[in-house]
Scaffold this motif. Structure first.
Motif, PDB file in Angstrom:
ATOM      1  N   LEU A  16      -0.991  -5.407 -13.921  1.00 18.57           N
ATOM      2  CA  LEU A  16      -1.110  -5.877 -12.548  1.00 18.57           C
ATOM      3  C   LEU A  16      -0.572  -4.799 -11.621  1.00 18.57           C
ATOM      4  CD1 LEU A  16      -1.806  -8.165 -10.558  1.00 18.57           C
ATOM      5  CD2 LEU A  16       0.578  -8.924 -10.756  1.00 18.57           C
ATOM      6  N   ALA A  17      -1.461  -4.207 -10.840  1.00 15.25           N
ATOM      7  CA  ALA A  17      -1.082  -3.158  -9.890  1.00 15.25           C
ATOM      8  C   ALA A  17      -0.900  -3.788  -8.514  1.00 15.25           C
ATOM      9  CB  ALA A  17      -2.160  -2.073  -9.854  1.00 15.25           C
ATOM     10  N   GLU A  18       0.361  -3.991  -8.133  1.00 13.92           N
ATOM     11  CA  GLU A  18       0.649  -4.497  -6.791  1.00 13.92           C
ATOM     12  C   GLU A  18       0.626  -3.299  -5.845  1.00 13.92           C
ATOM     13  OE1 GLU A  18       3.254  -8.504  -7.360  1.00 13.92           O
ATOM     14  OE2 GLU A  18       4.397  -6.642  -7.296  1.00 13.92           O
ATOM     15  N   LEU A  19      -0.525  -3.045  -5.276  1.00 12.83           N
ATOM     16  CA  LEU A  19      -0.749  -1.798  -4.557  1.00 12.83           C
ATOM     17  C   LEU A  19       0.064  -1.688  -3.275  1.00 12.83           C
ATOM     18  CD1 LEU A  19      -4.628  -1.522  -4.993  1.00 12.83           C
ATOM     19  CD2 LEU A  19      -2.838  -0.445  -6.367  1.00 12.83           C
ATOM     20  N   ASN A  38      11.744  -3.828   3.032  1.00 11.96           N
ATOM     21  CA  ASN A  38      12.424  -2.681   2.415  1.00 11.96           C
ATOM     22  C   ASN A  38      11.466  -1.784   1.629  1.00 11.96           C
ATOM     23  OD1 ASN A  38      14.954  -3.123   3.404  1.00 11.96           O
ATOM     24  ND2 ASN A  38      15.768  -4.103   1.560  1.00 11.96           N
ATOM     25  N   TYR A  39      10.248  -2.261   1.380  1.00 10.25           N
ATOM     26  CA  TYR A  39       9.300  -1.498   0.560  1.00 10.25           C
ATOM     27  C   TYR A  39       8.484  -0.579   1.459  1.00 10.25           C
ATOM     28  CZ  TYR A  39      10.292  -4.451  -3.485  1.00 10.25           C
ATOM     29  OH  TYR A  39      10.914  -5.092  -4.530  1.00 10.25           O
ATOM     30  N   LYS A  40       8.991   0.628   1.657  1.00 10.26           N
ATOM     31  CA  LYS A  40       8.338   1.558   2.585  1.00 10.26           C
ATOM     32  C   LYS A  40       7.704   2.747   1.879  1.00 10.26           C
ATOM     33  CE  LYS A  40      11.547   0.231   6.243  1.00 10.26           C
ATOM     34  NZ  LYS A  40      12.713   0.608   7.062  1.00 10.26           N
ATOM     35  N   ASN A  41       8.104   3.014   0.653  1.00  8.35           N
ATOM     36  CA  ASN A  41       7.596   4.185  -0.071  1.00  8.35           C
ATOM     37  C   ASN A  41       6.639   3.747  -1.175  1.00  8.35           C
ATOM     38  OD1 ASN A  41       9.180   6.118   1.416  1.00  8.35           O
ATOM     39  ND2 ASN A  41      10.959   5.407   0.274  1.00  8.35           N
ATOM     40  N   GLU A  42       5.422   3.394  -0.763  1.00  7.39           N
ATOM     41  CA  GLU A  42       4.415   2.988  -1.742  1.00  7.39           C
ATOM     42  C   GLU A  42       3.974   4.179  -2.593  1.00  7.39           C
ATOM     43  OE1 GLU A  42       2.321  -0.383   1.151  1.00  7.39           O
ATOM     44  OE2 GLU A  42       1.134   1.280   0.352  1.00  7.39           O
ATOM     45  N   LEU A  43       3.581   3.871  -3.800  1.00  3.29           N
ATOM     46  CA  LEU A  43       2.998   4.913  -4.646  1.00  3.29           C
ATOM     47  C   LEU A  43       1.757   5.487  -3.976  1.00  3.29           C
ATOM     48  CD1 LEU A  43       3.145   3.343  -8.235  1.00  3.29           C
ATOM     49  CD2 LEU A  43       4.740   4.974  -7.220  1.00  3.29           C
ATOM     50  N   GLY A  44       1.557   6.787  -4.136  1.00  2.00           N
ATOM     51  CA  GLY A  44       0.360   7.437  -3.624  1.00  2.00           C
ATOM     52  C   GLY A  44      -0.807   7.287  -4.584  1.00  2.00           C
ATOM     53  N   GLY A  68       0.834  -8.464  -1.576  1.00  2.00           N
ATOM     54  CA  GLY A  68       0.148  -8.082  -0.375  1.00  2.00           C
ATOM     55  C   GLY A  68      -1.369  -8.187  -0.420  1.00  2.00           C
ATOM     56  N   GLU A  69      -1.966  -7.445   0.462  1.00  2.00           N
ATOM     57  CA  GLU A  69      -3.424  -7.391   0.539  1.00  2.00           C
ATOM     58  C   GLU A  69      -3.886  -6.007   0.126  1.00  2.00           C
ATOM     59  OE1 GLU A  69      -6.819  -7.550   0.267  1.00  2.00           O
ATOM     60  OE2 GLU A  69      -6.221  -9.509   1.082  1.00  2.00           O
ATOM     61  N   PRO A  70      -4.485  -5.884  -1.069  1.00  8.91           N
ATOM     62  CA  PRO A  70      -4.895  -4.557  -1.561  1.00  8.91           C
ATOM     63  C   PRO A  70      -5.938  -3.871  -0.696  1.00  8.91           C
ATOM     64  CG  PRO A  70      -5.726  -6.310  -2.981  1.00  8.91           C
ATOM     65  CD  PRO A  70      -4.758  -6.949  -2.047  1.00  8.91           C
ATOM     66  N   LEU A  71      -6.676  -4.646   0.106  1.00  7.82           N
ATOM     67  CA  LEU A  71      -7.711  -4.040   0.943  1.00  7.82           C
ATOM     68  C   LEU A  71      -7.148  -3.132   2.029  1.00  7.82           C
ATOM     69  CD1 LEU A  71     -10.071  -7.118   1.332  1.00  7.82           C
ATOM     70  CD2 LEU A  71     -10.646  -4.989   0.164  1.00  7.82           C
ATOM     71  N   ARG A  73      -5.251  -0.741   1.490  1.00  5.34           N
ATOM     72  CA  ARG A  73      -5.193   0.603   0.919  1.00  5.34           C
ATOM     73  C   ARG A  73      -6.548   1.284   1.102  1.00  5.34           C
ATOM     74  NH1 ARG A  73      -0.429   2.591  -2.139  1.00  5.34           N
ATOM     75  NH2 ARG A  73      -1.983   4.105  -2.839  1.00  5.34           N
ATOM     76  N   LYS A  74      -6.558   2.426   1.786  1.00  6.13           N
ATOM     77  CA  LYS A  74      -7.804   3.155   2.022  1.00  6.13           C
ATOM     78  C   LYS A  74      -8.324   3.827   0.758  1.00  6.13           C
ATOM     79  CE  LYS A  74      -6.809   3.936   6.910  1.00  6.13           C
ATOM     80  NZ  LYS A  74      -6.576   4.925   7.999  1.00  6.13           N
ATOM     81  N   ASP A  75      -7.445   3.948  -0.255  1.00  3.87           N
ATOM     82  CA  ASP A  75      -7.861   4.580  -1.507  1.00  3.87           C
ATOM     83  C   ASP A  75      -8.265   3.555  -2.562  1.00  3.87           C
ATOM     84  OD1 ASP A  75      -5.387   3.493  -1.966  1.00  3.87           O
ATOM     85  OD2 ASP A  75      -4.460   5.316  -2.746  1.00  3.87           O
ATOM     86  N   LEU A  76      -8.482   2.302  -2.158  1.00  5.44           N
ATOM     87  CA  LEU A  76      -8.778   1.246  -3.131  1.00  5.44           C
ATOM     88  C   LEU A  76     -10.001   1.581  -3.981  1.00  5.44           C
ATOM     89  CD1 LEU A  76      -8.241  -1.554  -4.332  1.00  5.44           C
ATOM     90  CD2 LEU A  76      -9.582  -2.537  -2.442  1.00  5.44           C
ATOM     91  N   GLU A  77     -11.059   2.085  -3.332  1.00  8.55           N
ATOM     92  CA  GLU A  77     -12.274   2.403  -4.084  1.00  8.55           C
ATOM     93  C   GLU A  77     -12.018   3.497  -5.124  1.00  8.55           C
ATOM     94  OE1 GLU A  77     -13.685   0.283  -0.453  1.00  8.55           O
ATOM     95  OE2 GLU A  77     -12.118   1.730  -0.925  1.00  8.55           O
ATOM     96  N   LEU A  78     -11.172   4.471  -4.795  1.00  7.79           N
ATOM     97  CA  LEU A  78     -10.837   5.528  -5.758  1.00  7.79           C
ATOM     98  C   LEU A  78     -10.099   4.957  -6.961  1.00  7.79           C
ATOM     99  CD1 LEU A  78      -9.596   8.371  -3.350  1.00  7.79           C
ATOM    100  CD2 LEU A  78     -11.701   8.375  -4.726  1.00  7.79           C
ATOM    101  N   ILE A  79      -9.182   4.038  -6.701  1.00  5.46           N
ATOM    102  CA  ILE A  79      -8.426   3.406  -7.787  1.00  5.46           C
ATOM    103  C   ILE A  79      -9.351   2.556  -8.650  1.00  5.46           C
ATOM    104  CG2 ILE A  79      -6.586   1.747  -8.280  1.00  5.46           C
ATOM    105  CD1 ILE A  79      -5.197   2.776  -5.691  1.00  5.46           C
TER     106      ILE A  79
END
Length: 378
Positions: A16-19, A38-44, A68-71, A73-79
């Motif tokens: 489960l990738a909580e993006l 507090n979660y400000k540094n998301e994985l790239g 959250g809402e994975p949509l 993330r602008k890189d969702l399609e790449l993932i």
């Protein structure tokens, strides 16, 4: 790390990738942590691609993309594309907000297998109130777009006191939308939902009525639509086999890279969860203290240690045991054999009068409320 500890549970099947914990909705039943501010540094992007590769190499086959809402993330399609190239069966868990038909098509072309859209209710007023944003019509449009693009239509509705009396209307909506799968998911009381338990826990009478209606629809539409309905833990006398056992088949990666045996595990203090920025998935799964802590049966105390059902329920949920008893090694208090079961029963009994608690305040899940809660805890 504990390098000598062998993993007796096999390899992770579910990743489960909580993006992200960013989300346009404000659902008060959300199981995300209260500390979302507090979660400000998301994985790239590269971090996530590395996680997917390492987990797949270890044996993971199912990929859940959530938030959250994975949509957002602008890189969702790449993932998604990386997941498809690696051979995952991928499932996007979304509110539908932030999606249009063009993006539905783009995700299909990237190799996404499955889109699960959540609804808060079957009417616009309640749906938009619970979500904290005007989204109902858009959700309907996106559900139809998903179906039109040859995805299985999977709808998820979290059930609680605020919408349970509308369950027949909810099921009528799913029939009209020609859903293939419907999950009527009873609220699990972690994170924001635990904070709002007085406003969310249904009465036993409400549950019995809802269960009867759900079963009737299961029978009526069994050849057209699969309906899953699960009774909330607090009304049971035996615990569920949470995640099929701690660190057994399920691996969650939080937005900041922390690896968790389940999405609520970070609620247990004094466990240092490893981070994918510092360790490989293989090291995390096989050697970390956190993932080995509640594996097997050695950690158990009575009544679990001597219980013949321990190989079926694994002592229940560790997060629930901690939340309700203050000790994660205790039996899940849902179990009637637990010395804390009566305390849970008394708590549930105190929340039975729906009318008395009608005015219980609801704290909506948003960054502003998260910051306020963090300020109060300092």
């Amino acid at each position: 790390m504990v390098g000598s500890t062998a993993n007796l549970s096999g390899m992770p099947l579910w990743l489960l990738a909580e993006l992200t914990y960013r989300c346009p909705l404000q659902c008060p039943y959300c199981s995300n942590p209260l500390e979302i501010a507090n979660y400000k540094n998301e994985l790239g992007t590269d971090d996530w691609l590395k996680v997917l590769r390492e987990a797949r190499k270890l044996g993971a086959m199912q990929l859940g993309l959530s938030g959250g809402e994975p949509l957002v993330r602008k890189d969702l399609e790449l993932i998604v594309k990386e997941g498809a190239d690696l051979g995952y069966y991928s499932n996007l868990i979304t509110s539908g907000v932030g999606m249009d038909e063009e993006r539905v098509v783009a995700l299909k072309e990237a190799g996404l297998d499955h889109i699960q859209i959540s609804f808060q209710a079957s009417d616009q007023e309640l749906n938009d109130f619970l979500g904290g944003t005007s989204s109902f019509q858009h959700k309907l449009d996106m559900a139809r777009a998903v179906k039109a693009n040859n995805y299985p239509m999977v709808l998820n509705i979290v059930i609680h006191r605020q919408n349970i009396d509308h369950i027949e209307d909810i099921l009528k909506m799913t029939v009209e939308l020609k859903a293939d799968y419907v999950e009527l998911a009873s609220t699990q009381y972690y994170g924001w939902s635990a904070l709002n338990v007085e406003s969310l826990l249904p009465s036993r009478e409400q549950l019995e009525r809802a269960e009867s209606i759900a079963h009737a629809y299961q029978d009526q539409y069994k050849d057209k639509m699969k309906i899953l309905y699960v009774v909330p833990d607090y009304y049971e006398t035996r615990p569920k086999a949470c995640m099929n056992g701690w660190g057994s088949v399920f691996l969650t990666i939080a937005p900041d890279g922390r690896a968790l045996p389940c999405h609520a595990a970070a609620s247990i203090p004094d466990i240092e969860f490893p981070n994918v920025k510092e360790c490989s998935i293989s090291q995390i799964w096989s050697d970390s203290d956190a993932f080995n802590k509640f594996r097997g049966f050695e950690w158990m105390k009575d009544p679990c240690r001597t219980c013949p059902e321990k190989e079926n329920d694994f002592g229940g949920c560790r997060c629930q045991a901690f939340k309700l008893t203050g000790d994660a090694t205790n039996a899940d208090p849902v179990c009637s054999k637990s010395s804390h079961h009566k305390q849970l029963s008394d708590k549930v009994a105190g929340l039975q009068d729906v009318h008395q608690l009608q005015g219980a305040p609801i704290v909506f899940r948003n960054m502003s409320n998260s910051k306020s809660l963090l300020d109060k805890s300092d």
